[in-house]
Design a protein around this motif. Sequence first.
Motif, PDB file in Angstrom:
ATOM      1  N   GLY A 108      69.165  89.453 -34.027  1.00 50.71           N
ATOM      2  CA  GLY A 108      67.861  89.441 -33.357  1.00 50.71           C
ATOM      3  C   GLY A 108      67.895  88.796 -31.991  1.00 50.71           C
ATOM      4  O   GLY A 108      67.080  89.126 -31.114  1.00 50.71           O
ATOM      5  N   LEU A 109      68.845  87.895 -31.761  1.00 55.31           N
ATOM      6  CA  LEU A 109      68.941  87.215 -30.465  1.00 55.31           C
ATOM      7  C   LEU A 109      69.480  88.111 -29.361  1.00 55.31           C
ATOM      8  O   LEU A 109      69.516  87.714 -28.197  1.00 55.31           O
ATOM      9  CB  LEU A 109      69.834  85.977 -30.595  1.00 55.31           C
ATOM     10  N   LYS A 110      69.905  89.314 -29.701  1.00 54.49           N
ATOM     11  CA  LYS A 110      70.393  90.255 -28.693  1.00 54.49           C
ATOM     12  C   LYS A 110      69.290  91.179 -28.191  1.00 54.49           C
ATOM     13  O   LYS A 110      69.518  91.997 -27.295  1.00 54.49           O
ATOM     14  CB  LYS A 110      71.531  91.102 -29.271  1.00 54.49           C
ATOM     15  N   ILE A 111      68.105  91.078 -28.739  1.00 58.36           N
ATOM     16  CA  ILE A 111      67.046  92.050 -28.471  1.00 58.36           C
ATOM     17  C   ILE A 111      65.823  91.347 -27.889  1.00 58.36           C
ATOM     18  O   ILE A 111      65.427  90.287 -28.358  1.00 58.36           O
ATOM     19  CB  ILE A 111      66.647  92.776 -29.778  1.00 58.36           C
ATOM     20  N   ALA A 112      65.225  91.938 -26.872  1.00 56.01           N
ATOM     21  CA  ALA A 112      63.981  91.441 -26.292  1.00 56.01           C
ATOM     22  C   ALA A 112      62.923  92.537 -26.383  1.00 56.01           C
ATOM     23  O   ALA A 112      63.188  93.698 -26.050  1.00 56.01           O
ATOM     24  CB  ALA A 112      64.186  91.018 -24.840  1.00 56.01           C
ATOM     25  N   VAL A 113      61.756  92.170 -26.853  1.00 55.46           N
ATOM     26  CA  VAL A 113      60.682  93.149 -27.042  1.00 55.46           C
ATOM     27  C   VAL A 113      60.317  93.837 -25.729  1.00 55.46           C
ATOM     28  O   VAL A 113      60.064  95.043 -25.687  1.00 55.46           O
ATOM     29  CB  VAL A 113      59.446  92.469 -27.650  1.00 55.46           C
ATOM     30  N   GLY A 114      60.329  93.071 -24.633  1.00 63.88           N
ATOM     31  CA  GLY A 114      59.956  93.643 -23.338  1.00 63.88           C
ATOM     32  C   GLY A 114      60.873  94.768 -22.908  1.00 63.88           C
ATOM     33  O   GLY A 114      60.416  95.789 -22.382  1.00 63.88           O
ATOM     34  N   ASP A 115      62.173  94.596 -23.149  1.00 59.52           N
ATOM     35  CA  ASP A 115      63.134  95.645 -22.789  1.00 59.52           C
ATOM     36  C   ASP A 115      62.877  96.914 -23.593  1.00 59.52           C
ATOM     37  O   ASP A 115      62.965  98.034 -23.075  1.00 59.52           O
ATOM     38  CB  ASP A 115      64.565  95.165 -23.024  1.00 59.52           C
ATOM     39  N   VAL A 116      62.585  96.724 -24.876  1.00 59.94           N
ATOM     40  CA  VAL A 116      62.335  97.875 -25.745  1.00 59.94           C
ATOM     41  C   VAL A 116      61.066  98.609 -25.308  1.00 59.94           C
ATOM     42  O   VAL A 116      61.049  99.835 -25.191  1.00 59.94           O
ATOM     43  CB  VAL A 116      62.225  97.418 -27.215  1.00 59.94           C
ATOM     44  N   LEU A 117      60.003  97.866 -25.045  1.00 61.03           N
ATOM     45  CA  LEU A 117      58.740  98.491 -24.644  1.00 61.03           C
ATOM     46  C   LEU A 117      58.866  99.208 -23.307  1.00 61.03           C
ATOM     47  O   LEU A 117      58.160 100.188 -23.040  1.00 61.03           O
ATOM     48  CB  LEU A 117      57.626  97.441 -24.569  1.00 61.03           C
ATOM     49  N   PRO A 303      72.875  78.334 -23.475  1.00 62.76           N
ATOM     50  CA  PRO A 303      74.100  77.984 -24.215  1.00 62.76           C
ATOM     51  C   PRO A 303      73.932  78.074 -25.732  1.00 62.76           C
ATOM     52  O   PRO A 303      74.854  78.472 -26.438  1.00 62.76           O
ATOM     53  CB  PRO A 303      74.369  76.540 -23.771  1.00 62.76           C
ATOM     54  N   VAL A 304      72.750  77.704 -26.235  1.00 68.48           N
ATOM     55  CA  VAL A 304      72.504  77.784 -27.684  1.00 68.48           C
ATOM     56  C   VAL A 304      72.498  79.239 -28.135  1.00 68.48           C
ATOM     57  O   VAL A 304      73.082  79.598 -29.165  1.00 68.48           O
ATOM     58  CB  VAL A 304      71.166  77.102 -28.041  1.00 68.48           C
ATOM     59  N   THR A 305      71.823  80.090 -27.359  1.00 69.70           N
ATOM     60  CA  THR A 305      71.806  81.518 -27.684  1.00 69.70           C
ATOM     61  C   THR A 305      73.218  82.098 -27.681  1.00 69.70           C
ATOM     62  O   THR A 305      73.573  82.892 -28.562  1.00 69.70           O
ATOM     63  CB  THR A 305      70.937  82.280 -26.665  1.00 69.70           C
ATOM     64  N   ALA A 306      74.021  81.686 -26.705  1.00 72.02           N
ATOM     65  CA  ALA A 306      75.399  82.180 -26.631  1.00 72.02           C
ATOM     66  C   ALA A 306      76.199  81.762 -27.864  1.00 72.02           C
ATOM     67  O   ALA A 306      76.972  82.555 -28.419  1.00 72.02           O
ATOM     68  CB  ALA A 306      76.068  81.659 -25.359  1.00 72.02           C
ATOM     69  N   VAL A 307      76.021  80.527 -28.305  1.00 72.42           N
ATOM     70  CA  VAL A 307      76.728  80.042 -29.495  1.00 72.42           C
ATOM     71  C   VAL A 307      76.300  80.827 -30.732  1.00 72.42           C
ATOM     72  O   VAL A 307      77.128  81.223 -31.562  1.00 72.42           O
ATOM     73  CB  VAL A 307      76.474  78.529 -29.701  1.00 72.42           C
ATOM     74  N   LEU A 308      74.994  81.064 -30.871  1.00 76.70           N
ATOM     75  CA  LEU A 308      74.500  81.794 -32.037  1.00 76.70           C
ATOM     76  C   LEU A 308      74.930  83.260 -32.008  1.00 76.70           C
ATOM     77  O   LEU A 308      75.207  83.855 -33.056  1.00 76.70           O
ATOM     78  CB  LEU A 308      72.973  81.692 -32.109  1.00 76.70           C
ATOM     79  N   ASN A 309      74.991  83.857 -30.814  1.00 75.22           N
ATOM     80  CA  ASN A 309      75.509  85.229 -30.716  1.00 75.22           C
ATOM     81  C   ASN A 309      76.965  85.297 -31.142  1.00 75.22           C
ATOM     82  O   ASN A 309      77.390  86.243 -31.813  1.00 75.22           O
ATOM     83  CB  ASN A 309      75.364  85.748 -29.279  1.00 75.22           C
ATOM     84  N   GLU A 310      77.731  84.280 -30.762  1.00 75.02           N
ATOM     85  CA  GLU A 310      79.135  84.241 -31.173  1.00 75.02           C
ATOM     86  C   GLU A 310      79.242  84.009 -32.679  1.00 75.02           C
ATOM     87  O   GLU A 310      80.137  84.561 -33.340  1.00 75.02           O
ATOM     88  CB  GLU A 310      79.863  83.127 -30.419  1.00 75.02           C
ATOM     89  N   ALA A 311      78.322  83.209 -33.232  1.00 68.75           N
ATOM     90  CA  ALA A 311      78.311  82.995 -34.688  1.00 68.75           C
ATOM     91  C   ALA A 311      78.010  84.295 -35.419  1.00 68.75           C
ATOM     92  O   ALA A 311      78.595  84.573 -36.473  1.00 68.75           O
ATOM     93  CB  ALA A 311      77.274  81.932 -35.046  1.00 68.75           C
ATOM     94  N   SER A 312      77.107  85.097 -34.868  1.00 69.28           N
ATOM     95  CA  SER A 312      76.801  86.396 -35.471  1.00 69.28           C
ATOM     96  C   SER A 312      78.028  87.295 -35.455  1.00 69.28           C
ATOM     97  O   SER A 312      78.373  87.928 -36.467  1.00 69.28           O
ATOM     98  CB  SER A 312      75.655  87.069 -34.713  1.00 69.28           C
ATOM     99  N   ARG A 313      78.695  87.347 -34.322  1.00 66.47           N
ATOM    100  CA  ARG A 313      79.901  88.177 -34.211  1.00 66.47           C
ATOM    101  C   ARG A 313      80.970  87.699 -35.187  1.00 66.47           C
ATOM    102  O   ARG A 313      81.620  88.509 -35.871  1.00 66.47           O
ATOM    103  CB  ARG A 313      80.439  88.127 -32.778  1.00 66.47           C
TER     104      ARG A 313
END
Length: 362
Positions: A108-117, A303-313
Amino acid sequence: MTASTSGSTAEASSRPARGRLNGRMGGLADVLPGILLAAAVAVVATLLEPIAARLAAALFGATAGLPAMVLALVVGILLNPVAQRSVFRPGLTFCVKKVLRWAVALLGLKIAVGDVLGLGWQVMVVVVAGMAATLVSGVWLARLFGRSDAYGALVGSATAVCGASAALATVSVLPDYKEREADVAFVVVAVNALATLAMLLYPPLAAFLGFDDRMTGALLGAAIHDVAQVAGAGYAVSEAAGNTAVVVKLFRVFLLLPVVLAVAFYFASQGGSTARARVPVPVFALVFLALVLVNSYALLPGPVTAVLNEASRAGLLLAIAALGLGTSPRALASLGWRHVVIVTGVTLVILAVSVAGLALLG
């Protein structure tokens, strides 16, 4: 006498706490060998990824080699005889069932609602129509060629959403059946191979159809299975095509959980052996949606988002390594040509619906 009673009471009250501690330690000891084996495979796959990319470039001039997830699957399958030891089974099951769901939630941290809309409702309709047709055709083709509905749903969801990640998410809600692990392994490899082929063929197809850069990006994002190949194909055309392709692809990823829930409800509604399928625990679905909102409003530091994205991967890599370790090469080799026809047919369905829909918009 009083002291003796007090001591006995204290000793008795400490037993549940020691029992819980021993239970946790015992549970960790049970799952740790399998987790470490899957982690070792994941590390090997990560180290092999740049080597595979350089080899592909040298041999074929390709812009992408085999991704780490596919390499982890292949290495895991090769090590299946080692993984058959009972000491590894609890940890491998833990990776496929528990780690997987939280890794999917973090997507979910890879997606932004604004980009989708920003895509516009017309493009969204085309993408959703293509995904729905793909899911339905997966089950229909599976029945036509004598395969199970579960395999059809697995192929359909992997093709409709995001390749390996969708296959792993979908398998968590499928009923148990004999060829399950082999089917997932085959789908991951086949979808990646077809996505790589599509990366090379779809940009010339879009040019032949007269699509501009934005429409080309929309086609690539709507019809190619994996994110890496979508980005590779889009940015090879132009920056505008690449940006559009990635956003369209992320819209498909955004629809992962509705697709998985739809598959779960479908199998839960069936009788017989498929009645064992269950709708997944909604916690990871709610976390996914919450993290989409968190990412949309930049509520976490970068940085937190980057860490969590890496955790997802890492979690997805761990899960697919465990899946490979649990897959017998003999079972994989016995699948036959019908599996190939079904996954190819579903790929052509999502391409056809995407081309037709976008052509109407143009």
